[in-house]
Design a protein around this motif. Structure first.
Motif, PDB file in Angstrom:
ATOM      1  N   MET A   3       0.936  -1.152   0.024  1.00 24.98           N
ATOM      2  CA  MET A   3       0.079   0.033  -0.007  1.00 24.98           C
ATOM      3  C   MET A   3       0.692   1.358  -0.027  1.00 24.98           C
ATOM      4  SD  MET A   3      -2.742   1.375   2.692  1.00 24.98           S
ATOM      5  CE  MET A   3      -3.190   3.231   2.678  1.00 24.98           C
ATOM      6  N   ASN A   4       1.975   1.410   0.735  1.00 24.00           N
ATOM      7  CA  ASN A   4       2.666   2.617   0.861  1.00 24.00           C
ATOM      8  C   ASN A   4       3.422   2.649  -0.474  1.00 24.00           C
ATOM      9  OD1 ASN A   4       2.176   2.955   3.389  1.00 24.00           O
ATOM     10  ND2 ASN A   4       3.808   1.982   4.417  1.00 24.00           N
ATOM     11  N   LEU A   5       3.804   1.724  -1.132  1.00 24.92           N
ATOM     12  CA  LEU A   5       4.566   1.894  -2.362  1.00 24.92           C
ATOM     13  C   LEU A   5       3.594   2.486  -3.563  1.00 24.92           C
ATOM     14  CD1 LEU A   5       6.851  -1.577  -2.236  1.00 24.92           C
ATOM     15  CD2 LEU A   5       7.655   0.752  -1.676  1.00 24.92           C
ATOM     16  N   SER A   6       2.570   1.732  -3.483  1.00 21.92           N
ATOM     17  CA  SER A   6       1.541   2.268  -4.484  1.00 21.92           C
ATOM     18  C   SER A   6       1.152   3.647  -4.047  1.00 21.92           C
ATOM     19  CB  SER A   6       0.191   1.300  -4.559  1.00 21.92           C
ATOM     20  OG  SER A   6       0.466  -0.059  -4.614  1.00 21.92           O
ATOM     21  N   GLU A   7       0.740   3.977  -2.819  1.00 20.63           N
ATOM     22  CA  GLU A   7       0.519   5.487  -2.540  1.00 20.63           C
ATOM     23  C   GLU A   7       1.761   6.433  -2.999  1.00 20.63           C
ATOM     24  OE1 GLU A   7      -1.464   7.429   1.394  1.00 20.63           O
ATOM     25  OE2 GLU A   7      -0.130   5.850   1.633  1.00 20.63           O
ATOM     26  N   LYS A   8       2.785   6.056  -2.800  1.00 18.30           N
ATOM     27  CA  LYS A   8       3.886   7.182  -3.212  1.00 18.30           C
ATOM     28  C   LYS A   8       4.483   6.959  -4.565  1.00 18.30           C
ATOM     29  CE  LYS A   8       5.643   6.745   1.757  1.00 18.30           C
ATOM     30  NZ  LYS A   8       6.552   6.338   2.633  1.00 18.30           N
ATOM     31  N   GLY A   9       3.829   6.131  -5.426  1.00 21.69           N
ATOM     32  CA  GLY A   9       4.173   5.904  -6.670  1.00 21.69           C
ATOM     33  C   GLY A   9       5.405   5.112  -7.004  1.00 21.69           C
ATOM     34  N   MET A  10       5.852   4.432  -6.184  1.00 16.78           N
ATOM     35  CA  MET A  10       7.017   3.412  -6.408  1.00 16.78           C
ATOM     36  C   MET A  10       6.847   2.194  -6.717  1.00 16.78           C
ATOM     37  SD  MET A  10       8.726   4.653  -2.693  1.00 16.78           S
ATOM     38  CE  MET A  10      10.328   3.681  -2.843  1.00 16.78           C
ATOM     39  N   TYR A  11       6.433   2.216  -7.964  1.00 17.92           N
ATOM     40  CA  TYR A  11       5.679   1.160  -8.785  1.00 17.92           C
ATOM     41  C   TYR A  11       6.792  -0.009  -9.190  1.00 17.92           C
ATOM     42  CZ  TYR A  11       1.856   4.307  -9.024  1.00 17.92           C
ATOM     43  OH  TYR A  11       0.745   5.187  -8.691  1.00 17.92           O
ATOM     44  N   GLU A  12       7.794   0.286  -9.446  1.00 20.59           N
ATOM     45  CA  GLU A  12       8.949  -0.553  -9.733  1.00 20.59           C
ATOM     46  C   GLU A  12       9.035  -1.317  -8.362  1.00 20.59           C
ATOM     47  OE1 GLU A  12      13.411  -1.157 -12.011  1.00 20.59           O
ATOM     48  OE2 GLU A  12      12.239   0.805 -12.011  1.00 20.59           O
ATOM     49  N   LYS A  13       9.323  -0.700  -7.452  1.00 23.36           N
ATOM     50  CA  LYS A  13       9.571  -1.461  -6.155  1.00 23.36           C
ATOM     51  C   LYS A  13       8.421  -2.290  -5.745  1.00 23.36           C
ATOM     52  CE  LYS A  13      12.301  -1.325  -2.138  1.00 23.36           C
ATOM     53  NZ  LYS A  13      11.237  -1.253  -0.986  1.00 23.36           N
ATOM     54  N   ALA A  14       7.281  -1.810  -6.147  1.00 21.30           N
ATOM     55  CA  ALA A  14       6.185  -2.748  -5.671  1.00 21.30           C
ATOM     56  C   ALA A  14       6.077  -4.000  -6.592  1.00 21.30           C
ATOM     57  CB  ALA A  14       4.852  -1.843  -6.148  1.00 21.30           C
ATOM     58  N   SER A  15       6.533  -3.630  -7.705  1.00 20.89           N
ATOM     59  CA  SER A  15       6.698  -5.039  -8.580  1.00 20.89           C
ATOM     60  C   SER A  15       7.551  -6.074  -8.147  1.00 20.89           C
ATOM     61  CB  SER A  15       7.157  -4.579 -10.065  1.00 20.89           C
ATOM     62  OG  SER A  15       7.158  -5.524 -10.771  1.00 20.89           O
ATOM     63  N   ASN A  16       8.859  -5.392  -7.542  1.00 22.19           N
ATOM     64  CA  ASN A  16       9.852  -6.281  -7.002  1.00 22.19           C
ATOM     65  C   ASN A  16       9.257  -6.942  -5.672  1.00 22.19           C
ATOM     66  OD1 ASN A  16      11.670  -5.652  -8.957  1.00 22.19           O
ATOM     67  ND2 ASN A  16      12.444  -3.837  -7.886  1.00 22.19           N
ATOM     68  N   GLU A  17       8.387  -6.448  -4.967  1.00 19.36           N
ATOM     69  CA  GLU A  17       7.846  -6.955  -3.659  1.00 19.36           C
ATOM     70  C   GLU A  17       6.755  -7.899  -4.171  1.00 19.36           C
ATOM     71  OE1 GLU A  17       9.136  -6.753  -0.760  1.00 19.36           O
ATOM     72  OE2 GLU A  17      10.516  -5.309  -1.265  1.00 19.36           O
ATOM     73  N   ASP A  18       6.344  -7.983  -5.442  1.00 14.91           N
ATOM     74  CA  ASP A  18       5.563  -8.987  -5.639  1.00 14.91           C
ATOM     75  C   ASP A  18       3.897  -8.699  -5.813  1.00 14.91           C
ATOM     76  OD1 ASP A  18       7.344 -11.191  -6.396  1.00 14.91           O
ATOM     77  OD2 ASP A  18       7.522 -12.006  -4.508  1.00 14.91           O
ATOM     78  N   ILE A  19       3.891  -7.373  -5.919  1.00 14.59           N
ATOM     79  CA  ILE A  19       2.487  -7.008  -5.832  1.00 14.59           C
ATOM     80  C   ILE A  19       1.358  -7.631  -6.831  1.00 14.59           C
ATOM     81  CG2 ILE A  19       2.511  -4.983  -7.511  1.00 14.59           C
ATOM     82  CD1 ILE A  19       0.988  -3.263  -5.791  1.00 14.59           C
ATOM     83  N   MET A  20       1.977  -8.109  -7.855  1.00 17.52           N
ATOM     84  CA  MET A  20       1.162  -8.920  -8.890  1.00 17.52           C
ATOM     85  C   MET A  20       0.743 -10.216  -8.538  1.00 17.52           C
ATOM     86  SD  MET A  20       0.676  -6.672 -10.996  1.00 17.52           S
ATOM     87  CE  MET A  20      -0.373  -7.614 -12.451  1.00 17.52           C
ATOM     88  N   THR A  21       1.300 -10.646  -7.515  1.00 19.46           N
ATOM     89  CA  THR A  21       0.817 -12.304  -6.861  1.00 19.46           C
ATOM     90  C   THR A  21      -0.349 -12.038  -5.885  1.00 19.46           C
ATOM     91  OG1 THR A  21       2.317 -12.110  -4.968  1.00 19.46           O
ATOM     92  CG2 THR A  21       2.974 -12.938  -6.933  1.00 19.46           C
ATOM     93  N   CYS A  22      -0.560 -10.649  -5.632  1.00 25.52           N
ATOM     94  CA  CYS A  22      -1.813 -10.630  -4.580  1.00 25.52           C
ATOM     95  C   CYS A  22      -3.037 -10.841  -5.466  1.00 25.52           C
ATOM     96  CB  CYS A  22      -2.067  -8.923  -4.286  1.00 25.52           C
ATOM     97  SG  CYS A  22      -3.632  -8.496  -3.388  1.00 25.52           S
ATOM     98  N   ILE A  23      -3.960 -11.814  -4.872  1.00 23.77           N
ATOM     99  CA  ILE A  23      -5.320 -12.289  -5.437  1.00 23.77           C
ATOM    100  C   ILE A  23      -6.409 -11.560  -5.062  1.00 23.77           C
ATOM    101  CG2 ILE A  23      -4.202 -14.757  -5.397  1.00 23.77           C
ATOM    102  CD1 ILE A  23      -6.190 -15.171  -2.973  1.00 23.77           C
TER     103      ILE A  23
END
Length: 442
Positions: A388-408
């Motif tokens: 949530m924090n990464l998305s809120e701050k626009g840090m999308y590359e880091k969010a991707s590295n933290e596996d955001i796409m595996t969220c169901i």
């Protein structure tokens, strides 16, 4: 001991108000709005025009590619226009608008199909008909079913899992279908076993549906290779990866599919639709929808024609109660709010939930207290507070590295957060941005 998945999960109030209410048949509406994108993948291509007469089951939009699905007319009538109409996503999508005519009489709608057990089609013919007849996953994902069944030669596949979990609170469409169409579902399972050359199938049902478990156990006494797995009641047990782990103990890879561990998963509603397509040459033109809420006059389960305006379903259960705050397409955990009641039912509409003002109100969002509750309940082993924090701050590359796409997107994190933080909202937003970034790179 009942089986379940080991990581995370919650047990929200079940509120299965309509579990004892049999499926009724909705009156055919005067007008249906049939979206051409009712599935994951490429929208179908329209093959009818304004003023064209159409019959029930006629193809009105053809599959637009490999990951796509045919759309059939749910009614007999006349195409009045092809227009941009808001669908369950909240966005305007292209729809075929059909005015129904006198051919949609009750005697046709109430026809009772005999139980047909003999499977005459060969495996390739089964998969082709599933494709031709527009069958998609009815558990919510709406993935074109024929794509799942086109297994590459050499792939090790040894089990079919049938998802009868329905762990989402309030929804009972699958439960009622299992009670009322169990024998047809078993034939549907055998159809897929034949198509996939499988000798093993397991029906996964949560233990709060003991009546369905009992019915299936009784039917499969005469069948080889079909088992019933009674599962512990835990949300989100209906997720494919969670279900495979619970039943077989196999771990689906992080960015993988059940097929990677030798499994194909299909929802019970999809299995019934496959049965009707193969045994009765019936395209997917209707489905069971739960219309429910604590303050509704007569919450019910209905057989509903695809394209039926949701306002018709609301009228059928006594109208919107005073104090209604929100309408949700689906259940309270993974469902999404509907913009208005003109939105049509699609192949992916499992339920319509009517929520009152007091139930819909959110507590004020506070700062994260680092309690770790969201981490402990995440079934995918993620850190929702971080995503949530990464998305809120626009840090999308880091969010991707933290596996955001595996969220169901199960919503367990938001449900348990003591600070009322909109974790899922921001994670969904972040996922959409990351997906677009990944697509642009490719």
């Amino acid at each position: 001991m009942l089986k379940t998945f080991p990581k995370g999960g919650i047990h929200p109030p079940e509120n299965k108000i309509t579990s004892s209410i049999g499926i009724k048949r909705m009156t055919v509406p005067k007008v249906v709005n049939v979206p051409i994108a009712q599935h994951i993948g490429i929208p179908a291509e329209i093959v009818v025009d304004r003023k064209d007469k159409v019959e029930i089951g006629q193809i009105i939009a053809k599959s637009g590619g490999f990951v796509s699905s045919n759309i059939h007319s749910p009614v007999a009538g006349t195409v009045t226009k092809i227009d941009q109409i808001i669908d369950t996503s909240g966005y305007k999508k292209q729809c075929i608008v059909i005015r129904t005519d006198a051919k949609n009489e009750a005697n046709f709608e109430e026809v009772t199909y005999p139980l047909l057990k003999e499977i005459k089609l060969e495996p390739k013919e089964i998969i082709q008909r599933i494709s031709d007849f527009g069958i998609v996953g009815l558990g919510g994902a709406t993935f074109p079913s024929q794509v799942k069944l086109n297994v590459k030669e050499g792939t090790k596949l040894d089990c079919l899992i049938i998802n009868g979990v329905e762990c989402e609170p309030y929804l009972t469409a699958d439960h009622r279908l299992m009670l009322e169409k169990a024998e047809e579902i078993v034939v549907g399972i055998k159809i897929l076993m034949k198509a996939l050359h499988l000798k093993k199938a397991v029906i996964g049902i949560e233990n709060n549906k003991k009546d369905a478990i009992s019915i299936f156990k009784n039917i499969i006494k005469k069948e080889d290779g079909i088992q019933v797995a009674a599962l512990q009641v835990k949300y989100p047990q209906g997720g494919e990866k969670q279900l495979v782990k619970a039943i077989l103990g196999r771990e689906v890879p992080k960015n993988g599919l059940p097929l990677d561990v030798g499994v194909i998963v299909h929802n019970v509603g999809t299995i019934f639709a496959i049965y009707e397509a193969i045994q009765h040459t019936k395209p997917l033109t209707e489905r069971v929808v739960t219309v429910t809420g604590k303050h509704l006059e007569t919450p019910s389960n209905f057989w509903v024609k695809i394209g039926t305006p949701i306002k018709d379903l609301i009228a059928e259960v006594g109208g919107l109660p005073e104090g209604t705050r929100k309408l949700v397409n689906g259940g309270p955990m993974m469902g999404k709010a509907i913009k208005n009641t003109d939105v049509p039912v699609t192949k992916g509409t499992s339920g319509i939930l009517v929520i009152s003002e007091d139930e819909a109100s959110r507590g004020k969002s506070e700062n994260c207290i680092r309690c770790g509750e969201c981490v402990s309940v995440c079934p995918m082993g993620l850190e929702p507070h971080l995503l949530m924090n990464l998305s809120e701050k626009g840090m999308y590359e880091k969010a991707s590295n933290e596996d955001i796409m595996t969220c169901i997107e199960c919503g367990s994190c938001s449900y348990v957060c003591p600070s009322n933080r909109p974790l899922l909202d921001y994670i969904r937003f972040g996922k959409n941005i990351v997906k677009k970034l990944q697509t642009s790179k490719n």
